[in-house]
Design an enzyme around this catalytic site. Structure first.
Site, PDB file in Angstrom:
ATOM      1  N   GLU A  64      -6.219  26.436   1.408  1.00 40.83           N
ATOM      2  CA  GLU A  64      -6.615  27.782   0.972  1.00 40.83           C
ATOM      3  C   GLU A  64      -5.542  28.403   0.067  1.00 40.83           C
ATOM      4  O   GLU A  64      -5.206  29.584   0.194  1.00 40.83           O
ATOM      5  CB  GLU A  64      -6.930  28.663   2.191  1.00 40.83           C
ATOM      6  CG  GLU A  64      -8.152  28.161   2.961  1.00 40.83           C
ATOM      7  CD  GLU A  64      -8.568  29.069   4.097  1.00 40.83           C
ATOM      8  OE1 GLU A  64      -9.772  29.294   4.282  1.00 40.83           O
ATOM      9  OE2 GLU A  64      -7.679  29.560   4.823  1.00 40.83           O
ATOM     10  N   GLU A 116     -14.367  23.741   6.239  1.00 38.70           N
ATOM     11  CA  GLU A 116     -14.246  24.585   7.435  1.00 38.70           C
ATOM     12  C   GLU A 116     -15.490  25.452   7.512  1.00 38.70           C
ATOM     13  O   GLU A 116     -15.571  26.488   6.861  1.00 38.70           O
ATOM     14  CB  GLU A 116     -13.003  25.488   7.375  1.00 38.70           C
ATOM     15  CG  GLU A 116     -11.691  24.790   7.562  1.00 38.70           C
ATOM     16  CD  GLU A 116     -10.522  25.767   7.685  1.00 38.70           C
ATOM     17  OE1 GLU A 116     -10.767  26.960   7.988  1.00 38.70           O
ATOM     18  OE2 GLU A 116      -9.382  25.326   7.471  1.00 38.70           O
TER      19      GLU A 116
END
Length: 595
Positions: free
Chosen positions: A168, A241
């Site tokens: 991320e 995710e």
């Protein structure tokens, strides 16, 4: 640098992508993964949890690598026992699971410091950039880690089919040189399998978190249509995710997501040809003090449990989400699905009295002194303290009607003048206390507890302890500090005892629990206030009356046949009883879908 062998250079990855799909052996392929972190599961339970994952229909186990779990002391990385990553990976292969490995130096994961070692973040401010000191530490770590995983790739007969470059990054930074360094470092050290990045579903995040040569993947609770719009035509669609549940902070409600809500997003993703990793498939536990924290206007420490309302519960329990995913994944399997493992045995309920040993103030004097006397109080990092509790002590000259003031506290302090407890201060709350008793000289003792190192956002890597000094009446600094620290690798064993058994307001207490056959259990401290708990010398984690968590998971491998010792250090109010319960209590719930 070029560490890759000629065999690595000639090897082919198991999975590639082209024309918008993943390919394996020339055929269209789906990764159906579930996140399960080896560092959150007792190693004697790795096999059980992975077999449950396989029975859920997953073909891949997804795990981060927590750098700070392996290299707690700089220059001394460990890969033995609980840290035996290679054994975890091999075990996955034996069970029939591929491995999606995510060794980014930064992992977030609601894990302490986002996985970065405290000794590194204590001296480097430009984290996750091409800062030379940061990169030197990362490269040294990767020189230890990556050669261990290279032989375990699918290209060489192992189970690793994909490796994540960073985590991320698009929501954190914009240093493309750093991303290229990480990508090239993996390749030069011999990683040949599919490389990925992972970012949220905004164009800005994807732009700043992606790097050529790696498949951009997405992280979301809902948002399949948005991910489709952001995906480049040639890229395969993958949610690395998919948040089927959520984690909890202390002082909040327990977050849940219904099976219907979760499977709706999974089905939508599968229907458009996507691959998926369920985060978390099995959350496990933030044993010890490995929990992280967020900061959104105030510190938000994560609880000890990382159950995350996952399909496979903290103790391995299978629920409605498990069944929904098993049904959704079944069509992608050629043969029969693995059988569901049987539930694990659970100890029968019982309780035992907690016997007080010593007060918090007395216990503080038993802890080992560290470092020299310093003019100003030292941070945890300056003292080389990873986490937990530091005792700050100094002699003070108190004028009449004075206050004691802490300038920047991370995170929580219990303050004593002499033997008198005068109050508690918190990072985002009150940082001043009146000093009772008139003008005098006295010893000041401040017990400072770290509640969890921040794991996400621009505050990642912040220090712990008293950051900028202590003042009298907000003006005059207190100088001349000694420091003591609580060792975290063994239960408190103070020399002081309380033979009369007088009830202490705070401090250390002990209990013994008799067990015939070790099995899973849940521990509760119904009248305790805020404490750390050791079982047979192993630090399970914390309890806190603000909830939501009401029980601590105590897995079977930590119990002994016969007598077991429980030790509690409660900074706010010792309870009288420890209860062994047969099921968890996570507190009041609220439906929550991460976005």
């Amino acid at each position: 640098m070029n560490h890759a062998s000629s065999s690595s250079r000639d090897a082919s990855p198991a999975i590639t992508w082209r024309d918008g799909q993943l390919l394996r052996a020339g055929r269209s392929y789906r990764i159906l993964a579930g996140a399960l972190h080896y560092f959150r599961v007792h190693p004697q339970q790795w096999e059980d949890r992975m077999r449950r994952l396989a029975a859920m229909g997953a073909n891949t186990v997804d795990t981060y690598v927590a750098w700070n779990f392996h290299e707690r002391v700089e220059g001394e990385p460990r890969f033995d026992g609980w840290r035996d990553l290679e054994s975890f990976i091999r075990l996955a292969g034996e069970i029939g699971l591929d491995v999606y490995l995510r060794p980014s130096p930064y992992i977030c994961a609601e894990w302490s410091n986002g996985g970065l070692p405290f000794w590194l973040t204590g001296r480097v401010s430009a984290l996750r950039t091409n800062d030379p000191e940061y990169l030197a530490a990362v490269d040294s770590w990767y020189d230890e880690l990556i050669p261990r995983i290279v032989p375990l790739q699918a290209a060489f007969g192992g189970p690793i089919v994909a490796v994540q470059i960073e985590n991320e990054y698009g929501s954190f930074g914009s240093d493309h040189v750093y991303l290229e360094h990480q990508r090239d470092g993996l390749r030069s050290r011999g990683v040949v399998e599919l490389l990925t990045t992972a970012d949220g579903i905004t164009s800005d995040m994807i732009a700043h978190g992606s790097v050529a040569g790696a498949l951009p993947t997405f992280t979301f609770g809902t948002g399949v249509a948005t991910a489709q719009q952001l995906r480049r035509p040639d890229d395969a669609l993958m949610c690395s995710e998919l948040w089927g549940g959520w984690f909890d902070h202390w002082g909040e409600q327990h977050h849940v997501r219904s099976a219907e809500s979760m499977i709706g997003t999974v089905d939508e993703l599968l229907a458009v040809g996507g691959s998926v990793s369920i985060y978390m498939a099995h959350g496990g536990t933030n044993f010890g003090l490995w929990n992280g924290a967020n900061h959104d206007g105030a510190l938000q420490p994560t609880i000890t449990s990382y159950d995350s309302d996952a399909p496979i519960g903290e103790d391995g329990t299978l629920n409605a989400k498990f069944e929904a995913l098993r049904a959704a994944f079944a069509p992608f399997h050629d043969g029969e699905m693995p059988e569901r493992p049987a539930p694990a045995p659970v100890q029968a309920a019982q309780s035992a009295p907690l016997q007080p040993v010593t007060s918090l103030r007395e216990f503080a004097e038993t802890l080992p002194m560290i470092g020299e006397i310093t003019p100003m109080p030292q941070t945890f990092e300056q003292l080389g303290v990873e986490d937990g509790i530091v005792i700050y002590q100094a002699q003070i000259d108190v004028p009449a009607d004075a206050t004691i003031d802490i300038d920047t506290l991370h995170d929580r302090a219990t303050v004593f003048v002499g033997d008198e407890r005068i109050g508690t201060l918190e990072r985002d709350g009150q940082l001043s206390l009146p000093l009772p008793g008139g003008a005098r000289k006295a010893q000041l003792t401040i017990v400072v507890e770290s509640l969890g190192r921040i794991n996400y956002g621009p505050r990642t890597g912040e220090g712990k302890g008293i950051m900028n000094g202590v003042r009298i009446n907000g003006r005059r600094y207190v100088h001349g500090w000694t420091h003591r620290a609580l060792p975290l690798d063994a239960a408190p064993a103070p020399d002081a005892t309380d033979p009369a058994g007088a009830r202490e307001a705070d401090g250390v207490a002990r209990a013994t629990i008799e067990v015939v056959t070790p099995a899973d259990a849940w521990l509760a401290f119904p009248d305790g206030a805020k404490g750390m708990v050791w079982l047979n010398g192993f630090l399970l984690g914390r309890y806190w009356t603000i909830g939501p968590q009401q029980t601590l998971y105590a897995p079977a491998p930590l119990w002994n046949p016969g007598v077991n010792e429980i030790v509690v250090l409660d900074t706010d109010g010792l309870g009288s009883t420890v209860e062994v319960r047969e099921w968890p209590e996570f507190g009041p719930t609220e439906e929550f879908v991460g976005s």
